[in-house]
Enzyme design. Structure first.
Site, PDB file in Angstrom:
ATOM      1  N   ASP A   1       0.852  -1.198   0.000  1.00  0.00           N
ATOM      2  CA  ASP A   1       0.000   0.000   0.000  1.00  0.00           C
ATOM      3  C   ASP A   1       0.886   1.245   0.000  1.00  0.00           C
ATOM      4  O   ASP A   1       2.022   1.212   0.474  1.00  0.00           O
ATOM      5  CB  ASP A   1      -0.862   0.038   1.269  1.00  0.00           C
TER       6      ASP A   1
ATOM      7  N   ARG B   1      -1.423  -0.528  -8.528  1.00  0.00           N
ATOM      8  CA  ARG B   1      -2.822  -0.230  -8.182  1.00  0.00           C
ATOM      9  C   ARG B   1      -2.931   1.297  -8.180  1.00  0.00           C
ATOM     10  O   ARG B   1      -2.168   1.964  -7.478  1.00  0.00           O
ATOM     11  CB  ARG B   1      -3.158  -0.768  -6.793  1.00  0.00           C
TER      12      ARG B   1
HETATM   13  C1  LIG Z   1      -8.696  -1.348  -3.229  1.00  0.00           C
HETATM   14  C2  LIG Z   1      -8.272  -0.004  -2.727  1.00  0.00           C
HETATM   15  C3  LIG Z   1      -7.029   0.137  -2.161  1.00  0.00           C
HETATM   16  C4  LIG Z   1      -6.588   1.391  -1.713  1.00  0.00           C
HETATM   17  N1  LIG Z   1      -5.301   1.548  -1.282  1.00  0.00           N
HETATM   18  C5  LIG Z   1      -4.851   2.799  -0.994  1.00  0.00           C
HETATM   19  C6  LIG Z   1      -3.486   3.034  -0.712  1.00  0.00           C
HETATM   20  O1  LIG Z   1      -2.644   2.123  -0.701  1.00  0.00           O
HETATM   21  N2  LIG Z   1      -3.098   4.314  -0.441  1.00  0.00           N
HETATM   22  C7  LIG Z   1      -3.988   5.370  -0.459  1.00  0.00           C
HETATM   23  O2  LIG Z   1      -3.575   6.511  -0.245  1.00  0.00           O
HETATM   24  N3  LIG Z   1      -5.289   5.151  -0.706  1.00  0.00           N
HETATM   25  C8  LIG Z   1      -5.742   3.907  -0.975  1.00  0.00           C
HETATM   26  N4  LIG Z   1      -7.071   3.721  -1.268  1.00  0.00           N
HETATM   27  C9  LIG Z   1      -8.058   4.808  -0.986  1.00  0.00           C
HETATM   28  C10 LIG Z   1      -8.162   5.798  -2.125  1.00  0.00           C
HETATM   29  O3  LIG Z   1      -7.008   6.596  -2.173  1.00  0.00           O
HETATM   30  C11 LIG Z   1      -9.381   6.724  -1.938  1.00  0.00           C
HETATM   31  O4  LIG Z   1      -9.229   7.455  -0.767  1.00  0.00           O
HETATM   32  C12 LIG Z   1     -10.716   5.992  -1.877  1.00  0.00           C
HETATM   33  O5  LIG Z   1     -10.757   4.934  -2.785  1.00  0.00           O
HETATM   34  C13 LIG Z   1     -11.882   6.960  -2.221  1.00  0.00           C
HETATM   35  O6  LIG Z   1     -11.717   7.475  -3.499  1.00  0.00           O
HETATM   36  P1  LIG Z   1     -12.575   7.010  -4.784  1.00  0.00           P
HETATM   37  O7  LIG Z   1     -11.607   6.684  -5.846  1.00  0.00           O
HETATM   38  O8  LIG Z   1     -13.512   5.944  -4.431  1.00  0.00           O
HETATM   39  O9  LIG Z   1     -13.289   8.344  -5.258  1.00  0.00           O
HETATM   40  P2  LIG Z   1     -14.153   9.443  -4.503  1.00  0.00           P
HETATM   41  O10 LIG Z   1     -14.280  10.568  -5.471  1.00  0.00           O
HETATM   42  O11 LIG Z   1     -13.603   9.741  -3.148  1.00  0.00           O
HETATM   43  O12 LIG Z   1     -15.534   8.723  -4.318  1.00  0.00           O
HETATM   44  C14 LIG Z   1     -16.360   8.356  -5.409  1.00  0.00           C
HETATM   45  C15 LIG Z   1     -17.619   7.696  -4.881  1.00  0.00           C
HETATM   46  O13 LIG Z   1     -17.267   6.467  -4.231  1.00  0.00           O
HETATM   47  C16 LIG Z   1     -18.037   6.279  -3.045  1.00  0.00           C
HETATM   48  N5  LIG Z   1     -17.137   6.303  -1.880  1.00  0.00           N
HETATM   49  C17 LIG Z   1     -15.820   6.644  -1.875  1.00  0.00           C
HETATM   50  N6  LIG Z   1     -15.291   6.523  -0.630  1.00  0.00           N
HETATM   51  C18 LIG Z   1     -16.305   6.106   0.157  1.00  0.00           C
HETATM   52  C19 LIG Z   1     -16.399   5.807   1.535  1.00  0.00           C
HETATM   53  N7  LIG Z   1     -15.356   5.902   2.358  1.00  0.00           N
HETATM   54  N8  LIG Z   1     -17.596   5.399   2.018  1.00  0.00           N
HETATM   55  C20 LIG Z   1     -18.678   5.270   1.201  1.00  0.00           C
HETATM   56  N9  LIG Z   1     -18.643   5.551  -0.115  1.00  0.00           N
HETATM   57  C21 LIG Z   1     -17.482   5.962  -0.635  1.00  0.00           C
HETATM   58  C22 LIG Z   1     -19.035   7.413  -3.003  1.00  0.00           C
HETATM   59  O14 LIG Z   1     -20.201   6.972  -3.667  1.00  0.00           O
HETATM   60  C23 LIG Z   1     -18.340   8.497  -3.785  1.00  0.00           C
HETATM   61  O15 LIG Z   1     -19.226   9.419  -4.349  1.00  0.00           O
HETATM   62  C24 LIG Z   1      -7.493   2.500  -1.770  1.00  0.00           C
HETATM   63  C25 LIG Z   1      -8.746   2.342  -2.350  1.00  0.00           C
HETATM   64  C26 LIG Z   1      -9.147   1.132  -2.843  1.00  0.00           C
HETATM   65  C27 LIG Z   1     -10.475   1.020  -3.498  1.00  0.00           C
END
Ligand SMILES: Cc1cc2nc3c(=O)[nH]c(=O)nc-3n(C[C@H](O)[C@H](O)[C@H](O)COP(=O)(O)OP(=O)(O)OC[C@H]3O[C@@H](n4cnc5c(N)ncnc54)[C@H](O)[C@@H]3O)c2cc1C
Length: 302
Positions: free
Chosen positions: A130, A180
Site C-alpha cells: 500500500d 494499483r
Molecule cells: C482497493 C483499494 C485500495 C486502496 N489503497 C490505498 C493506498 O494504498 N493508499 C492510499 O492513499 N489510498 C488507498 N485507497 C483509498 C483511495 O485513495 C481513496 O481514498 C478511496 O478509494 C476513495 O476514493 P474514490 O476513488 O472511491 O473516489 P471518490 O471521489 O472519493 O468517491 C467516489 C464515490 O465512491 C463512493 N465512496 C468513496 N469513498 C467512500 C467511503 N469511504 N464510504 C462510502 N462511499 C465511498 C461514493 O459513492 C463516492 O461518491 C485505496 C482504495 C481502494 C479502493
C-alpha cells in the site's frame, strides 16, 4: 478530497485508544472492517468468492514503534497468505511498510518485505505494498523496486493526487511492476498534491489510460462511477479483454457496483481489512465521505 479534521483526528492517540476499546467503536468499525480475527476476514473472502469477486487481505496496523511489532506484522501477513492458500483462495495480501518498521530501520523493512514476498512466491501469491503519506513515497518505491528486481511477486500503489505520480508510473511500468491506481487517502500539501477534486480526477483518468495501454495488469481502484465508466470506454477502445486489468474496491463500499461489473464480465477484487487496530483506517474512510459520519450517528441514535 479527504476531510482535514477527520484526517487530523485519525492521528489522535487518545481517541484511538478509546475507540478501539469501546464496544460502540468496534460496532461502528464493522461498517468498513471485516472483523477482528483472521477467521472473520476469511468469511468475508468466502462471501466475495460467492459473488465472483477475488480478494486481498490487509491485517490492519501502521507506524509501529518497535522492531518486535514489525516482526509480528510480517508474521501475521505470512499467516494470512497461508490461510488463504489453505482455504483454496489466491494468496494475496496488502501490507504497509510503516507496519514493517519503515519509521525505524530500512534494513529491517527490506528483510521483512522480502520474507513475506518469498512466502507469497512459494504459494503462487502476491504482495501489494500500500502507499502511505508522501513522506514515505520514495522509500516505498525503492523497496518495492529492489524486491521486484529479486524476482519476487510484489506490486505497489500510486496516488493520482500527487503531482509526481506520472513520473513514478513510468518508472514502475518500465520495471514491469504491477500498479494499483488510487486517488490518495492522505492529506498532502499543495506543493506536492493537486488541490481540487477535478485535478485529482483528471490525473486519475490520464493515468488510467496510460496504465491500460502500457501497464502490467493494472488495478483500477476506485468507487467513482464516472471514472469506472471512462475506464470501460478506454478498455473497449483499446480492445482490451477483461484478463488485462482488474477493478478494486474496499470492503463494505459500493457492493452494487462490484456486482454490476462482475455481471458485465469484468474482474473485481475487494480489499478486506481486519484486525484490532482499525482506527486510522476507519477514520480515513470517514474522511473520504463525511456523510458516513452522519449515517453512523443516525444509526446509533435509533
Ligand atoms: C482497493 C483499494 C485500495 C486502496 N489503497 C490505498 C493506498 O494504498 N493508499 C492510499 O492513499 N489510498 C488507498 N485507497 C483509498 C483511495 O485513495 C481513496 O481514498 C478511496 O478509494 C476513495 O476514493 P474514490 O476513488 O472511491 O473516489 P471518490 O471521489 O472519493 O468517491 C467516489 C464515490 O465512491 C463512493 N465512496 C468513496 N469513498 C467512500 C467511503 N469511504 N464510504 C462510502 N462511499 C465511498 C461514493 O459513492 C463516492 O461518491 C485505496 C482504495 C481502494 C479502493
Amino acid at each position: 478530497m479527504p476531510n482535514a479534521l477527520l484526517i487530523a483526528l485519525s492521528h489522535n492517540r487518545r481517541l484511538r485508544a478509546f475507540a478501539e476499546r469501546s464496544p460502540l467503536g468496534r460496532r461502528m468499525a464493522r461498517r468498513f472492517v471485516a472483523g477482528e480475527s483472521l477467521a472473520d476476514a476469511l468469511a468475508a473472502v468466502e462471501a466475495s468468492r460467492g459473488a465472483g469477486v477475488t480478494a486481498t487481505l490487509d491485517h490492519l496496523g501502521e507506524n509501529v514503534t518497535t522492531p518486535a511489532a514489525a516482526e509480528q506484522a510480517a508474521a501475521s501477513a505470512v499467516e494470512s497468505l497461508e490461510a488463504l492458500h489453505a482455504g483454496g483462495f489466491e494468496a494475496n495480501v496488502s501490507v504497509k511498510l510503516t507496519q514493517f518498521g519503515l519509521d525505524l530501520n530500512a534494513a529491517l523493512v527490506q528483510r521483512l518485505l522480502r520474507s513475506v514476498a518469498e512466502r507469497a512466491a512459494a504459494l503462487g501469491g502476491f504482495v501489494r505494498v500500500d502507499m502511505e503519506g508522501s513522506a514515505y513515497t520514495d522509500r516505498t518505491l525503492e523497496l518495492v523496486l529492489a524486491t521486484h528486481a529479486a524476482g519476487l511477486p510484489v506490486g505497489t500503489v500510486l496516488q493520482s493526487a500527487l503531482r509526481r505520480t506520472a513520473g513514478d508510473a513510468e518508472r514502475l511500468i518500465a520495471a514491469g511492476i504491477r500498479i494499483r491506481l488510487v486517488k490518495g487517502a492522505y492529506r498532502e500539501p499543495v506543493s506536492l498534491a493537486f488541490a481540487t477534486k477535478a485535478e485529482v480526477d483528471g490525473s486519475y483518468r490520464w493515468l488510467t489510460e496510460r496504465l491500460l495501454a502500457a501497464g502490467n495488469y493494472p488495478a483500477i481502484a476506485t468507487h467513482d462511477p464516472n471514472i469506472i465508466a471512462a475506464t470501460l470506454g478506454a478498455a473497449r477502445q483499446q480492445g482490451l479483454p477483461p484478463e488485462r486489468f482488474e477493478f478494486q474496491m474496499l470492503y463494505g463500499i459500493r457492493r452494487d457496483l462490484q456486482a454490476s461489473l462482475r455481471r458485465q464480465g469484468w474482474r473485481v477484487r475487494v480489499y478486506v481489512p481486519y484486525g484490532a487496530e482499525w482506527y486510522p483506517y476507519f477514520m480515513r474512510r470517514l474522511a473520504e465521505r463525511p456523510a458516513n459520519l452522519l449515517f453512523l450517528l443516525r444509526n446509533l441514535l435509533r
